[in-house]
Design a protein around this motif. Structure first.
Motif, PDB file in Angstrom:
ATOM      1  N   TRP A   1       0.991  -1.284   0.055  1.00 37.45           N
ATOM      2  CA  TRP A   1       0.313   0.135   0.297  1.00 37.45           C
ATOM      3  C   TRP A   1       0.936   0.996   0.168  1.00 37.45           C
ATOM      4  O   TRP A   1       0.664   2.269  -0.454  1.00 37.45           O
ATOM      5  N   LEU A   2       2.292   1.223   0.118  1.00 34.80           N
ATOM      6  CA  LEU A   2       2.910   2.731   0.830  1.00 34.80           C
ATOM      7  C   LEU A   2       4.560   2.606  -0.787  1.00 34.80           C
ATOM      8  O   LEU A   2       4.341   4.005  -0.775  1.00 34.80           O
ATOM      9  N   GLY A   3       3.912   1.545  -1.671  1.00 36.51           N
ATOM     10  CA  GLY A   3       4.861   1.596  -3.043  1.00 36.51           C
ATOM     11  C   GLY A   3       5.816   1.931  -2.426  1.00 36.51           C
ATOM     12  O   GLY A   3       7.217   1.319  -2.959  1.00 36.51           O
ATOM     13  N   GLU A   4       6.422   1.170  -1.330  1.00 44.91           N
ATOM     14  CA  GLU A   4       7.601  -0.134  -0.744  1.00 44.91           C
ATOM     15  C   GLU A   4       7.978  -0.791  -2.696  1.00 44.91           C
ATOM     16  O   GLU A   4       7.922  -1.180  -2.398  1.00 44.91           O
ATOM     17  N   SER A   5       9.747  -0.963  -2.628  1.00 44.94           N
ATOM     18  CA  SER A   5       9.764  -1.933  -3.228  1.00 44.94           C
ATOM     19  C   SER A   5       9.772  -3.205  -2.631  1.00 44.94           C
ATOM     20  O   SER A   5       9.607  -4.171  -1.861  1.00 44.94           O
ATOM     21  N   THR A   6       9.709  -4.395  -4.389  1.00 44.80           N
ATOM     22  CA  THR A   6       8.778  -5.229  -3.382  1.00 44.80           C
ATOM     23  C   THR A   6       9.538  -6.319  -4.840  1.00 44.80           C
ATOM     24  O   THR A   6      10.160  -6.243  -5.933  1.00 44.80           O
ATOM     25  N   SER A   7      10.656  -7.455  -4.304  1.00 40.64           N
ATOM     26  CA  SER A   7      11.372  -8.140  -5.194  1.00 40.64           C
ATOM     27  C   SER A   7      11.141  -9.641  -3.886  1.00 40.64           C
ATOM     28  O   SER A   7      11.083  -9.702  -3.094  1.00 40.64           O
ATOM     29  N   VAL A   8      11.639 -10.055  -5.460  1.00 45.92           N
ATOM     30  CA  VAL A   8      11.476 -11.731  -5.274  1.00 45.92           C
ATOM     31  C   VAL A   8      12.197 -11.464  -3.577  1.00 45.92           C
ATOM     32  O   VAL A   8      12.204 -12.820  -3.019  1.00 45.92           O
ATOM     33  N   ALA A   9      13.806 -11.668  -3.277  1.00 43.13           N
ATOM     34  CA  ALA A   9      14.879 -11.773  -2.228  1.00 43.13           C
ATOM     35  C   ALA A   9      13.744 -10.412  -1.135  1.00 43.13           C
ATOM     36  O   ALA A   9      13.849 -11.571   0.122  1.00 43.13           O
ATOM     37  N   ARG A  10      13.086 -10.255  -0.928  1.00 42.43           N
ATOM     38  CA  ARG A  10      12.145  -9.366  -0.247  1.00 42.43           C
ATOM     39  C   ARG A  10      11.833  -9.724   0.442  1.00 42.43           C
ATOM     40  O   ARG A  10      10.939 -10.594   1.745  1.00 42.43           O
ATOM     41  N   ILE A  11      10.439 -11.173  -0.445  1.00 41.00           N
ATOM     42  CA  ILE A  11       9.374 -12.229  -0.732  1.00 41.00           C
ATOM     43  C   ILE A  11       9.587 -13.196   0.014  1.00 41.00           C
ATOM     44  O   ILE A  11       9.164 -13.264   1.276  1.00 41.00           O
ATOM     45  N   LEU A  12      11.083 -13.702   0.033  1.00 38.83           N
ATOM     46  CA  LEU A  12      11.308 -14.701   0.974  1.00 38.83           C
ATOM     47  C   LEU A  12      12.548 -14.481   2.271  1.00 38.83           C
ATOM     48  O   LEU A  12      12.065 -15.146   2.875  1.00 38.83           O
ATOM     49  N   CYS A  13      13.327 -13.463   2.024  1.00 38.42           N
ATOM     50  CA  CYS A  13      13.453 -13.070   3.174  1.00 38.42           C
ATOM     51  C   CYS A  13      11.979 -12.981   4.487  1.00 38.42           C
ATOM     52  O   CYS A  13      12.222 -13.098   5.877  1.00 38.42           O
ATOM     53  N   LEU A  14      11.130 -12.228   3.864  1.00 35.50           N
ATOM     54  CA  LEU A  14      10.056 -12.248   4.631  1.00 35.50           C
ATOM     55  C   LEU A  14       8.921 -13.708   5.283  1.00 35.50           C
ATOM     56  O   LEU A  14       8.622 -14.320   5.832  1.00 35.50           O
ATOM     57  N   VAL A  15       9.464 -14.767   4.285  1.00 38.40           N
ATOM     58  CA  VAL A  15       8.511 -15.797   4.135  1.00 38.40           C
ATOM     59  C   VAL A  15       9.179 -16.289   5.338  1.00 38.40           C
ATOM     60  O   VAL A  15       8.958 -17.655   5.975  1.00 38.40           O
ATOM     61  N   LEU A  16      10.930 -16.594   5.720  1.00 42.67           N
ATOM     62  CA  LEU A  16      12.112 -16.424   6.772  1.00 42.67           C
ATOM     63  C   LEU A  16      11.694 -16.544   7.679  1.00 42.67           C
ATOM     64  O   LEU A  16      11.939 -17.543   9.116  1.00 42.67           O
ATOM     65  N   VAL A  17      10.983 -15.484   8.135  1.00 39.98           N
ATOM     66  CA  VAL A  17      10.869 -14.725   8.735  1.00 39.98           C
ATOM     67  C   VAL A  17       9.493 -14.832   9.680  1.00 39.98           C
ATOM     68  O   VAL A  17       9.369 -15.858  10.905  1.00 39.98           O
TER      69      VAL A  17
END
Length: 104
Positions: free
Chosen positions: A77-93
C-alpha cells in the motif's frame, strides 16, 4: 489465550509503526493518536502474553509479526520496493515465528 493476545499485539505493532510514519514526526494529530493507542495496547498485550510465554520467544514472535506486517503493508500500500529476495526473507521470518511457536 496468551498466544492469541501475542498475535494481536504483533498486529498492533504493525499499526503503530505505520501510524508513526504517517504522523510525520508527531505533527498530524490523528496518526499520532492511533500510534499512541496502538503502542499502549501492543505493549500491554505483550506484557500479558509474557506471563505464560518466555521472554525470548514472546518478544521474537511479537517483533517478527510486527516486522513482517509492516513490510507487507509498505510493499502493498505504500509503494515500497518489492522483490523476490524481500519476499523470501519475509517468508523466512514467518517460518521462524511459526517455529518458535511449535518448538516452544
Amino acid at each position: 489465550m496468551a498466544w492469541i493476545v501475542l498475535v494481536i499485539s504483533g498486529i498492533l505493532e504493525t499499526v503503530w509503526a505505520i501510524a508513526l510514519d504517517r504522523s510525520h514526526g508527531f505533527t498530524k494529530p490523528w496518526p499520532t493518536t492511533v500510534f499512541a493507542v496502538a503502542l499502549l495496547l501492543s505493549m500491554a498485550g505483550l506484557g500479558y502474553a509474557m506471563r505464560e510465554i518466555p521472554v525470548g520467544t514472546g518478544y521474537a514472535v511479537w517483533v517478527g509479526i510486527g516486522a513482517v506486517g509492516t513490510a507487507v503493508v509498505g510493499m502493498t500500500w505504500l509503494g515500497e520496493s518489492t522483490s523476490v529476495a524481500r519476499i523470501l526473507c519475509l517468508v523466512l521470518v514467518v517460518a521462524g515465528v511459526v517455529g518458535l511457536k511449535y518448538f516452544h
